[in-house]
Write a protein that holds these residues in place. Structure first.
Motif, PDB file in Angstrom:
ATOM      1  N   THR A 102      -4.697  34.631  14.553  1.00  0.00           N
ATOM      2  CA  THR A 102      -4.124  34.807  13.223  1.00  0.00           C
ATOM      3  C   THR A 102      -2.709  35.362  13.331  1.00  0.00           C
ATOM      4  N   VAL A 103      -1.799  34.815  12.521  1.00  0.00           N
ATOM      5  CA  VAL A 103      -0.405  35.260  12.563  1.00  0.00           C
ATOM      6  C   VAL A 103       0.059  35.641  11.164  1.00  0.00           C
ATOM      7  N   ASN A 104       1.071  36.485  11.124  1.00  0.00           N
ATOM      8  CA  ASN A 104       1.674  36.881   9.855  1.00  0.00           C
ATOM      9  C   ASN A 104       2.715  35.836   9.480  1.00  0.00           C
ATOM     10  N   PHE A 105       2.298  34.861   8.683  1.00  0.00           N
ATOM     11  CA  PHE A 105       3.148  33.729   8.331  1.00  0.00           C
ATOM     12  C   PHE A 105       3.224  33.653   6.816  1.00  0.00           C
ATOM     13  N   GLN A 106       4.388  33.971   6.269  1.00  0.00           N
ATOM     14  CA  GLN A 106       4.562  34.028   4.828  1.00  0.00           C
ATOM     15  C   GLN A 106       5.210  32.754   4.294  1.00  0.00           C
ATOM     16  N   ILE A 107       4.794  32.331   3.095  1.00  0.00           N
ATOM     17  CA  ILE A 107       5.430  31.203   2.426  1.00  0.00           C
ATOM     18  C   ILE A 107       6.728  31.696   1.815  1.00  0.00           C
ATOM     19  N   GLU A 108       7.841  31.092   2.231  1.00  0.00           N
ATOM     20  CA  GLU A 108       9.166  31.616   1.910  1.00  0.00           C
ATOM     21  C   GLU A 108       9.823  30.875   0.745  1.00  0.00           C
TER      22      GLU A 108
ATOM     23  N   GLU B 217       5.209  21.744  -9.933  1.00  0.00           N
ATOM     24  CA  GLU B 217       5.184  22.870  -9.009  1.00  0.00           C
ATOM     25  C   GLU B 217       3.879  22.872  -8.226  1.00  0.00           C
ATOM     26  N   VAL B 218       3.978  22.935  -6.910  1.00  0.00           N
ATOM     27  CA  VAL B 218       2.798  23.048  -6.067  1.00  0.00           C
ATOM     28  C   VAL B 218       2.416  24.516  -5.991  1.00  0.00           C
ATOM     29  N   ARG B 219       1.173  24.793  -6.306  1.00  0.00           N
ATOM     30  CA  ARG B 219       0.671  26.172  -6.331  1.00  0.00           C
ATOM     31  C   ARG B 219      -0.051  26.474  -5.022  1.00  0.00           C
ATOM     32  N   PHE B 220       0.133  27.696  -4.536  1.00  0.00           N
ATOM     33  CA  PHE B 220      -0.483  28.099  -3.284  1.00  0.00           C
ATOM     34  C   PHE B 220      -1.543  29.167  -3.524  1.00  0.00           C
ATOM     35  N   PRO B 221      -2.614  29.148  -2.735  1.00  0.00           N
ATOM     36  CA  PRO B 221      -3.643  30.183  -2.868  1.00  0.00           C
ATOM     37  C   PRO B 221      -3.085  31.538  -2.460  1.00  0.00           C
ATOM     38  N   ASN B 222      -3.694  32.586  -2.967  1.00  0.00           N
ATOM     39  CA  ASN B 222      -3.273  33.932  -2.611  1.00  0.00           C
ATOM     40  C   ASN B 222      -3.654  34.239  -1.164  1.00  0.00           C
ATOM     41  N   HIS B 223      -2.691  34.700  -0.411  1.00  0.00           N
ATOM     42  CA  HIS B 223      -2.908  35.157   0.959  1.00  0.00           C
ATOM     43  C   HIS B 223      -3.607  34.117   1.845  1.00  0.00           C
ATOM     44  N   PRO B 224      -3.065  32.919   1.956  1.00  0.00           N
ATOM     45  CA  PRO B 224      -3.652  31.945   2.891  1.00  0.00           C
ATOM     46  C   PRO B 224      -3.528  32.446   4.332  1.00  0.00           C
ATOM     47  N   VAL B 225      -4.514  32.136   5.142  1.00  0.00           N
ATOM     48  CA  VAL B 225      -4.542  32.614   6.525  1.00  0.00           C
ATOM     49  C   VAL B 225      -4.031  31.513   7.455  1.00  0.00           C
ATOM     50  N   PHE B 226      -3.011  31.835   8.226  1.00  0.00           N
ATOM     51  CA  PHE B 226      -2.445  30.894   9.184  1.00  0.00           C
ATOM     52  C   PHE B 226      -2.789  31.334  10.600  1.00  0.00           C
TER      53      PHE B 226
ATOM     54  N   VAL C 243      -0.721  26.977  11.346  1.00  0.00           N
ATOM     55  CA  VAL C 243      -1.394  26.059  10.425  1.00  0.00           C
ATOM     56  C   VAL C 243      -2.462  26.842   9.673  1.00  0.00           C
ATOM     57  N   CYS C 244      -2.831  26.331   8.516  1.00  0.00           N
ATOM     58  CA  CYS C 244      -3.896  26.943   7.722  1.00  0.00           C
ATOM     59  C   CYS C 244      -5.115  26.033   7.753  1.00  0.00           C
ATOM     60  N   ILE C 245      -6.209  26.525   8.330  1.00  0.00           N
ATOM     61  CA  ILE C 245      -7.479  25.805   8.298  1.00  0.00           C
ATOM     62  C   ILE C 245      -8.179  26.233   7.017  1.00  0.00           C
ATOM     63  N   ASP C 246      -8.011  25.450   5.973  1.00  0.00           N
ATOM     64  CA  ASP C 246      -8.447  25.806   4.617  1.00  0.00           C
ATOM     65  C   ASP C 246      -9.880  25.326   4.389  1.00  0.00           C
ATOM     66  N   GLU C 247     -10.840  26.060   4.912  1.00  0.00           N
ATOM     67  CA  GLU C 247     -12.242  25.633   4.870  1.00  0.00           C
ATOM     68  C   GLU C 247     -12.803  25.568   3.460  1.00  0.00           C
ATOM     69  N   GLU C 248     -12.196  26.281   2.524  1.00  0.00           N
ATOM     70  CA  GLU C 248     -12.651  26.244   1.129  1.00  0.00           C
ATOM     71  C   GLU C 248     -11.903  25.198   0.308  1.00  0.00           C
ATOM     72  N   ASP C 249     -10.960  24.508   0.928  1.00  0.00           N
ATOM     73  CA  ASP C 249     -10.141  23.507   0.238  1.00  0.00           C
ATOM     74  C   ASP C 249      -9.451  24.117  -0.984  1.00  0.00           C
TER      75      ASP C 249
END
Length: 289
Positions: free
Chosen positions: A51-57, A35-44, A123-129
């Motif tokens: 910034t957009v309201n983009f939810q992982i479905e 299972e791939v885990r996602f960070p809480n509330h990633p910013v897209f 897209v998510c620019i994940d600066e904290e990786d």
């Protein structure tokens, strides 16, 4: 069919030497059904700005992660992603979500590519990786893209815009077709000779497009069929006759290179065809001043 069979099928579609295959098998076994885990509330964002309201479905997903190693623009290939997204959406409307996570070394390079290719998908620019820290993705770029089911579990691994065989596999899975790895529809093997697999373009003005030709000669007993040709960077284009080549015949690959800026370069052209040596790796090198 076990998920591992699907994952193992990828092993026979990627370019890897015998010495590397065991490592690849181990990697695939490790990621089977994970299972791939996602960070809480990633910013897209759109093009890195709005910034957009983009939810992982809760649906099938194709997720790609791009880290800060190497040539970022070579990895992105936004135009190819747009083409793939349009194809999948036309076949399975609103059933597959695409997720792009970027951990950039230089954020400006990502933004420039987004603007230049008019890529307006979130897209998510994940600066904290943070995504990679949660999952510890493989360091090999070839294994940083995943096809997930609705529960975020891995069904297949590999980048479909870098490898047409991976794209074919993804499409088969998404369309519910069998992926048993049988030989049905596979062309009879032939042999190919190439005068040179690498060409040096020398020193030249970086603003001037360079052109070279690789000639593939069919030295075997069966028809040569080129399934696809991919390049390591958007600055390199390839044109060729798509018709099958009879034994004794040849086909020219017309390669053009247009530098984006002054650089020493070493670009790869990957040719997928019905030879045991496939994929064939060709290189162009030089110095764009």
């Amino acid at each position: 069919m076990k998920k591992y069979i699907v994952l193992l099928f990828v092993l026979f579609l990627i370019a890897c030497s015998n010495s590397r295959k065991q490592n690849v098998i181990t990697l695939l076994q490790d990621w089977e059904g994970r299972e791939v885990r996602f960070p809480n509330h990633p910013v897209f964002t759109i093009q890195g700005r709005d910034t957009v309201n983009f939810q992982i479905e809760d649906k099938c997903k194709i997720i790609t992660y791009v880290d800060s190693t190497g040539c970022t623009s070579c990895k992105l290939k936004f135009s190819e992603w747009k083409e793939l997204m349009n194809t999948i959406d036309s076949l399975r409307p609103d059933s597959v979500q695409f997720l792009f996570f970027f951990f950039p070394k230089r954020g400006t390079e990502i933004y420039q590519s987004l603007l230049a290719d008019r890529f307006k998908y979130p897209v998510c620019i994940d600066e904290e990786d943070s995504l990679n820290k949660l999952n510890s993705f493989p360091s090999d770029m070839a294994f940083q893209t995943f096809l997930l089911d609705k529960d975020n579990k891995v069904k297949a691994i590999g980048n479909p815009v870098h490898n047409p065989k991976i794209k074919e596999l993804y499409m088969k899975i998404l369309m519910g077709e069998e992926t048993t790895g049988t030989n049905e529809g596979i062309n009879l093997m032939t042999e190919v000779s190439i005068d040179s697999t690498s060409l040096y373009l020398g020193n030249f003005d970086w603003e001037k497009e360079q052109k070279v030709v690789f000639t593939l000669k069919n030295t075997g007993d069966n028809t040569l069929v080129i399934d696809a040709v991919s390049t390591s960077c958007g600055c390199t284009k390839v044109e060729y006759d798509k018709e099958p080549v009879r034994p004794g015949g040849s086909v020219d690959l017309h390669v053009s290179y247009k530098a984006e800026h002054p650089e020493h370069f070493n670009k790869t052209i990957t040719v997928y065809c019905n030879t045991k040596a496939s994929p064939l790796l060709l290189k162009i090198m030089g110095n764009a001043e």
